[in-house]
Scaffold this active site. Structure first.
Site, PDB file in Angstrom:
ATOM      1  NE  ARG A  18       0.100  -0.950  -3.766  1.00 36.69           N
ATOM      2  CZ  ARG A  18       0.737  -0.700  -4.892  1.00 36.69           C
ATOM      3  NH1 ARG A  18       0.879   0.537  -5.315  1.00 36.69           N
ATOM      4  NH2 ARG A  18       1.263  -1.660  -5.609  1.00 36.69           N
ATOM      5  CG  ASN A  36       2.787  -0.634  -1.529  1.00 40.86           C
ATOM      6  OD1 ASN A  36       1.829  -0.964  -0.856  1.00 40.86           O
ATOM      7  ND2 ASN A  36       3.242  -1.380  -2.522  1.00 40.86           N
TER       8      ASN A  36
END
Length: 91
Positions: A18, A36
């Site tokens: 990320r 996520n």
């Protein structure tokens, strides 16, 4: 501007995916979000001019994290209001 939703599968959690995606987005001027998912995947909404967006997608497919690995992905164009920046968010 074009906006796409990208669902990424593989070794994409616990490897900085990320945060490296955010760095990539910031370097290209892409706006949106990355998070996520509970199923172990990563979800991205990315918004940019089409050529920039294509470069972003190509680099995401290769995994922006050197420790990550993309095994599969799904991409679809979506309608979304304008994002002010690119953020790491939580489901």
């Amino acid at each position: 501007m074009k906006t796409v939703a990208i669902q990424v599968y593989g070794l994409v959690q616990g490897v900085g995916f990320r945060y490296m995606t955010k760095q990539l987005a910031d370097s290209l001027g892409v706006k949106g979000i990355v998070m996520n998912r509970r199923d172990g995947s990563v979800y991205i909404e990315a918004q940019a001019k089409p050529m920039i967006l294509q470069e972003f997608i190509s680099k995401v497919k290769l995994s922006p994290s050197p420790s990550g690995r993309v095994d599969d992905y799904q991409i679809e164009e979506i309608n979304h209001s304008i994002y002010p920046d690119f953020k790491v968010t939580y489901e």
